[in-house]
Design a protein around this motif. Structure first.
Motif, PDB file in Angstrom:
ATOM      1  N   GLU A 253      12.265 -74.671 -18.018  1.00 31.79           N
ATOM      2  CA  GLU A 253      13.039 -73.659 -18.465  1.00 31.79           C
ATOM      3  C   GLU A 253      13.879 -73.269 -17.148  1.00 31.79           C
ATOM      4  O   GLU A 253      13.131 -73.338 -16.014  1.00 31.79           O
ATOM      5  CB  GLU A 253      12.490 -72.616 -19.013  1.00 31.79           C
ATOM      6  CG  GLU A 253      11.830 -73.048 -20.216  1.00 31.79           C
ATOM      7  CD  GLU A 253      10.894 -71.706 -20.792  1.00 31.79           C
ATOM      8  OE1 GLU A 253      11.093 -70.728 -20.253  1.00 31.79           O
ATOM      9  OE2 GLU A 253      10.359 -71.894 -22.118  1.00 31.79           O
ATOM     10  N   ASP A 255      16.805 -70.741 -14.992  1.00 34.03           N
ATOM     11  CA  ASP A 255      17.981 -69.473 -14.857  1.00 34.03           C
ATOM     12  C   ASP A 255      18.107 -69.314 -13.568  1.00 34.03           C
ATOM     13  O   ASP A 255      17.688 -69.899 -12.825  1.00 34.03           O
ATOM     14  CB  ASP A 255      17.064 -68.543 -15.679  1.00 34.03           C
ATOM     15  CG  ASP A 255      18.390 -67.293 -15.965  1.00 34.03           C
ATOM     16  OD1 ASP A 255      19.367 -67.551 -16.038  1.00 34.03           O
ATOM     17  OD2 ASP A 255      17.803 -66.145 -16.490  1.00 34.03           O
ATOM     18  N   TRP A 312      18.187 -73.894 -20.754  1.00 34.68           N
ATOM     19  CA  TRP A 312      18.941 -73.003 -20.076  1.00 34.68           C
ATOM     20  C   TRP A 312      19.744 -72.109 -21.079  1.00 34.68           C
ATOM     21  O   TRP A 312      20.028 -72.442 -22.230  1.00 34.68           O
ATOM     22  CB  TRP A 312      20.166 -73.916 -19.071  1.00 34.68           C
ATOM     23  CG  TRP A 312      20.418 -73.023 -18.018  1.00 34.68           C
ATOM     24  CD1 TRP A 312      21.327 -72.110 -17.828  1.00 34.68           C
ATOM     25  CD2 TRP A 312      19.871 -73.451 -16.513  1.00 34.68           C
ATOM     26  NE1 TRP A 312      21.367 -71.591 -16.493  1.00 34.68           N
ATOM     27  CE2 TRP A 312      20.459 -72.310 -15.703  1.00 34.68           C
ATOM     28  CE3 TRP A 312      18.966 -74.263 -15.894  1.00 34.68           C
ATOM     29  CZ2 TRP A 312      20.394 -72.302 -14.325  1.00 34.68           C
ATOM     30  CZ3 TRP A 312      18.586 -73.980 -14.840  1.00 34.68           C
ATOM     31  CH2 TRP A 312      19.429 -73.274 -13.772  1.00 34.68           C
ATOM     32  N   ASP A 313      20.057 -70.851 -20.696  1.00 34.35           N
ATOM     33  CA  ASP A 313      21.015 -70.153 -21.292  1.00 34.35           C
ATOM     34  C   ASP A 313      22.547 -70.518 -21.407  1.00 34.35           C
ATOM     35  O   ASP A 313      22.633 -71.636 -20.468  1.00 34.35           O
ATOM     36  CB  ASP A 313      20.954 -68.714 -21.087  1.00 34.35           C
ATOM     37  CG  ASP A 313      21.290 -68.283 -19.405  1.00 34.35           C
ATOM     38  OD1 ASP A 313      21.974 -69.348 -18.954  1.00 34.35           O
ATOM     39  OD2 ASP A 313      21.000 -67.332 -18.936  1.00 34.35           O
ATOM     40  N   CYS A 335      19.984 -72.243 -25.027  1.00 35.71           N
ATOM     41  CA  CYS A 335      19.452 -71.178 -25.921  1.00 35.71           C
ATOM     42  C   CYS A 335      20.396 -70.565 -26.772  1.00 35.71           C
ATOM     43  O   CYS A 335      21.677 -70.731 -26.415  1.00 35.71           O
ATOM     44  CB  CYS A 335      18.723 -70.150 -25.178  1.00 35.71           C
ATOM     45  SG  CYS A 335      17.433 -70.560 -24.160  1.00 35.71           S
ATOM     46  N   HIS A 338      22.188 -64.490 -26.619  1.00 35.27           N
ATOM     47  CA  HIS A 338      21.545 -63.332 -26.437  1.00 35.27           C
ATOM     48  C   HIS A 338      20.047 -63.462 -27.007  1.00 35.27           C
ATOM     49  O   HIS A 338      19.439 -62.721 -27.688  1.00 35.27           O
ATOM     50  CB  HIS A 338      22.162 -62.271 -27.410  1.00 35.27           C
ATOM     51  CG  HIS A 338      23.660 -61.738 -27.011  1.00 35.27           C
ATOM     52  ND1 HIS A 338      23.973 -61.409 -25.986  1.00 35.27           N
ATOM     53  CD2 HIS A 338      24.653 -62.150 -27.672  1.00 35.27           C
ATOM     54  CE1 HIS A 338      25.435 -61.444 -26.013  1.00 35.27           C
ATOM     55  NE2 HIS A 338      25.979 -62.002 -27.138  1.00 35.27           N
ATOM     56  N   SER A 339      19.373 -64.578 -26.754  1.00 34.36           N
ATOM     57  CA  SER A 339      18.275 -64.842 -26.880  1.00 34.36           C
ATOM     58  C   SER A 339      17.273 -65.126 -25.960  1.00 34.36           C
ATOM     59  O   SER A 339      16.714 -66.265 -25.811  1.00 34.36           O
ATOM     60  CB  SER A 339      17.996 -66.104 -28.157  1.00 34.36           C
ATOM     61  OG  SER A 339      18.842 -65.737 -29.322  1.00 34.36           O
ATOM     62  N   PRO A 340      17.117 -64.141 -25.007  1.00 31.69           N
ATOM     63  CA  PRO A 340      16.115 -64.857 -23.730  1.00 31.69           C
ATOM     64  C   PRO A 340      14.793 -65.084 -24.318  1.00 31.69           C
ATOM     65  O   PRO A 340      14.235 -65.971 -23.228  1.00 31.69           O
ATOM     66  CB  PRO A 340      16.206 -63.544 -22.896  1.00 31.69           C
ATOM     67  CG  PRO A 340      16.318 -62.471 -24.162  1.00 31.69           C
ATOM     68  CD  PRO A 340      17.476 -62.900 -24.883  1.00 31.69           C
ATOM     69  N   TRP A 341      14.206 -64.597 -25.285  1.00 28.70           N
ATOM     70  CA  TRP A 341      12.825 -65.115 -25.677  1.00 28.70           C
ATOM     71  C   TRP A 341      12.546 -66.470 -25.802  1.00 28.70           C
ATOM     72  O   TRP A 341      11.719 -67.093 -25.701  1.00 28.70           O
ATOM     73  CB  TRP A 341      12.359 -64.398 -27.029  1.00 28.70           C
ATOM     74  CG  TRP A 341      13.162 -64.677 -28.022  1.00 28.70           C
ATOM     75  CD1 TRP A 341      13.377 -65.687 -29.029  1.00 28.70           C
ATOM     76  CD2 TRP A 341      14.350 -64.040 -28.405  1.00 28.70           C
ATOM     77  NE1 TRP A 341      13.983 -65.486 -29.856  1.00 28.70           N
ATOM     78  CE2 TRP A 341      14.932 -64.556 -29.682  1.00 28.70           C
ATOM     79  CE3 TRP A 341      15.087 -62.693 -27.884  1.00 28.70           C
ATOM     80  CZ2 TRP A 341      16.078 -64.072 -30.291  1.00 28.70           C
ATOM     81  CZ3 TRP A 341      16.015 -62.131 -28.607  1.00 28.70           C
ATOM     82  CH2 TRP A 341      16.846 -62.811 -29.869  1.00 28.70           C
ATOM     83  N   ARG A 343      13.370 -68.461 -23.709  1.00 26.76           N
ATOM     84  CA  ARG A 343      12.987 -69.179 -22.333  1.00 26.76           C
ATOM     85  C   ARG A 343      11.988 -68.090 -21.854  1.00 26.76           C
ATOM     86  O   ARG A 343      12.079 -67.481 -20.744  1.00 26.76           O
ATOM     87  CB  ARG A 343      14.057 -69.071 -21.575  1.00 26.76           C
ATOM     88  CG  ARG A 343      15.268 -70.173 -21.743  1.00 26.76           C
ATOM     89  CD  ARG A 343      16.602 -70.010 -20.935  1.00 26.76           C
ATOM     90  NE  ARG A 343      16.358 -69.305 -19.709  1.00 26.76           N
ATOM     91  CZ  ARG A 343      16.428 -67.820 -19.829  1.00 26.76           C
ATOM     92  NH1 ARG A 343      17.109 -67.270 -20.824  1.00 26.76           N
ATOM     93  NH2 ARG A 343      16.305 -67.241 -18.749  1.00 26.76           N
ATOM     94  N   GLU A 347      11.739 -66.209 -17.836  1.00 26.04           N
ATOM     95  CA  GLU A 347      11.900 -64.790 -17.874  1.00 26.04           C
ATOM     96  C   GLU A 347      10.846 -64.009 -17.287  1.00 26.04           C
ATOM     97  O   GLU A 347      10.978 -63.139 -16.518  1.00 26.04           O
ATOM     98  CB  GLU A 347      12.117 -64.116 -19.408  1.00 26.04           C
ATOM     99  CG  GLU A 347      13.641 -64.575 -19.959  1.00 26.04           C
ATOM    100  CD  GLU A 347      14.617 -63.931 -19.128  1.00 26.04           C
ATOM    101  OE1 GLU A 347      14.594 -62.859 -18.492  1.00 26.04           O
ATOM    102  OE2 GLU A 347      15.814 -64.593 -19.363  1.00 26.04           O
ATOM    103  N   ASN A 350      10.570 -64.924 -13.606  1.00 24.09           N
ATOM    104  CA  ASN A 350      11.766 -64.096 -12.800  1.00 24.09           C
ATOM    105  C   ASN A 350      11.170 -62.686 -12.536  1.00 24.09           C
ATOM    106  O   ASN A 350      11.656 -62.284 -11.595  1.00 24.09           O
ATOM    107  CB  ASN A 350      12.999 -64.028 -13.828  1.00 24.09           C
ATOM    108  CG  ASN A 350      13.813 -65.515 -13.761  1.00 24.09           C
ATOM    109  OD1 ASN A 350      13.327 -66.357 -12.946  1.00 24.09           O
ATOM    110  ND2 ASN A 350      14.610 -65.678 -14.574  1.00 24.09           N
TER     111      ASN A 350
END
Length: 403
Positions: A253, A255, A312-313, A335, A338-341, A343, A347, A350
């Motif tokens: 994953e 970012d 990746w987003d 992804c 608006h779906s950070p979960w 990854r 997250e 980070n």
């Protein structure tokens, strides 16, 4: 020959009837209704395509009301339903009980009572309520700016001073706090400028707006959005199922963590099975070319069985994802917006990295060696999710097993 039927059909459509409902009330085929509404397709023998607004036919509100009362659309409350509401209110029945008896939504009954009760006594009188509803039904309705000369002159004056519609809307509420008739939203001002046929504000005043456009540019519908990148994205729904359960290593994953004033960044890569972290040095900027080259250099160190996928987003920094995927020999999945979960491991990592790289600081001061040292320290930290093993130990175990 069908001028009256056409007039009634167009009036019903203006009131919110669907094509099928309006055609059923008027008694014509649905295809005829579509032609009345949108015009005839080019090439038909009956003549050129004519938009509905050029028909020049307007039906009276009395005919529309009679059609509705005849049982046209269940969208509107009828007079018999309003009588039933009044009877049940006198019996102290609840709104939900009345709605259940009539087969309506409770919000429909609540709104009907609130809007159509007597303005002074607040008593609900069914025949008066029905008359109020009929009076509000005709379309199009006159605009607020067009009905109030003082309001129109003030808005036009402030537009000539190059005030934005939002500034005008807010200032009107401050200037006239106790006069609701002088309050309009910024969208009302835009409508008065752009909607044809209203004539509430002079069309040339559009030149004073920020954009200076004489016509409003419509937004794209969600299903007509332009592609995010030049090369088509492969979404996370197509990622191999083995990546979801973390049983097979090699799925990553990625970012960016952003520095002060959006001016610097550090790339982060996390392996899903071992939580092993690699930091990507991005000197100078985070443009797509820079990110592509830095990721290729970083992923080159990995063996082939640890390069199964990268998630990746939809950030612009991955605009050259197809070139990276080809050079690094690893597929890239994106992804949903608006779906950070999707990854989650990245997250969480980070957040841990913010101990070393606080928000609001310049990240360009950290060189490649320092990034490697931070990654090594994080990979040597025991993790509860790994049974208190470290990510470095788990990765070393995988490499030794493979060898």
């Amino acid at each position: 020959m069908l001028a009256e039927e056409r007039a009634l059909y167009l009036a019903l459509v203006q009131q919110g009837f669907s094509n099928r409902q309006a055609c059923a009330v008027v008694g014509v085929n649905e295809r005829t209704g579509r032609e009345w509404r949108y015009g005839r397709p080019v090439g038909r023998k009956k003549g050129p395509r004519l938009p509905a607004h050029e028909a020049g036919v307007v039906a009276s509100s009395d005919r529309c009301a009679r059609a509705i009362e005849a049982g046209g659309s269940s969208r509107y409350l009828g007079e018999e339903e309003r009588i039933r509401i009044a009877d049940r209110l006198r019996e102290k029945a609840s709104v939900r009980a009345i709605a259940a008896e009539l087969g309506r939504s409770p919000s429909t009954i609540s709104r009907e009572i609130r809007r159509n009760s007597h303005p002074e006594s607040a008593a609900y009188r069914p025949h008066a309520a029905h008359a109020r509803a009929k009076a509000r039904r005709p379309r199009p309705k006159p605009g607020k700016i067009g009905q109030n000369q003082q309001l129109r002159e003030i808005v036009q004056h402030w537009l000539t001073l190059r005030w934005s519609p939002e500034q005008i809307s807010r200032k009107l509420r401050l200037r006239f706090p106790d006069r609701p008739e002088m309050h309009v939203t910024h969208e009302t001002i835009y409508q008065a400028l752009y909607v044809q046929g209203r004539g509430e504000l002079r069309r040339e005043l559009t030149r004073a707006l920020r954009t200076g456009r004489a016509l409003r540019r419509p937004r794209r519908a969600p299903d007509q959005r332009a592609p995010r990148f030049a090369a088509p994205m492969v979404m996370i729904s197509e990622r191999p199922p083995e990546a979801a359960d973390r049983a097979v290593p090699g799925h990553w994953e990625g970012d960016l963590i952003i520095g002060k004033d959006q001016g610097s960044a550090i790339g982060t890569l996390v392996e899903r099975a071992t939580r092993y972290v690699m930091l990507v040095h991005l000197p100078g900027n985070r443009e797509a070319v820079t990110v592509r080259d830095a990721l290729i250099e970083t992923m080159r160190e990995l063996p082939a069985h640890l390069k199964r996928s990268l998630t990746w987003d939809q950030g612009a920094e991955m605009g050259l994802h197809h070139q990276f995927s080809l050079a690094a020999e690893i597929p890239v999945y994106f992804c949903d917006p608006h779906s950070p979960w999707q990854r989650g491991s990245n997250e969480n990592t980070n957040g841990l990295l913010r101990q070393y790289f606080p928000k609001g600081t310049d990240l360009s001061v950290h060189n490649r060696e320092h990034l490697h040292a931070v990654a090594a320290e994080l990979n040597g930290r025991p993790r509860k999710t790994l049974g208190w093993d470290t990510p470095a130990e788990r990765l070393a175990m995988l490499l030794s097993t493979t060898n």
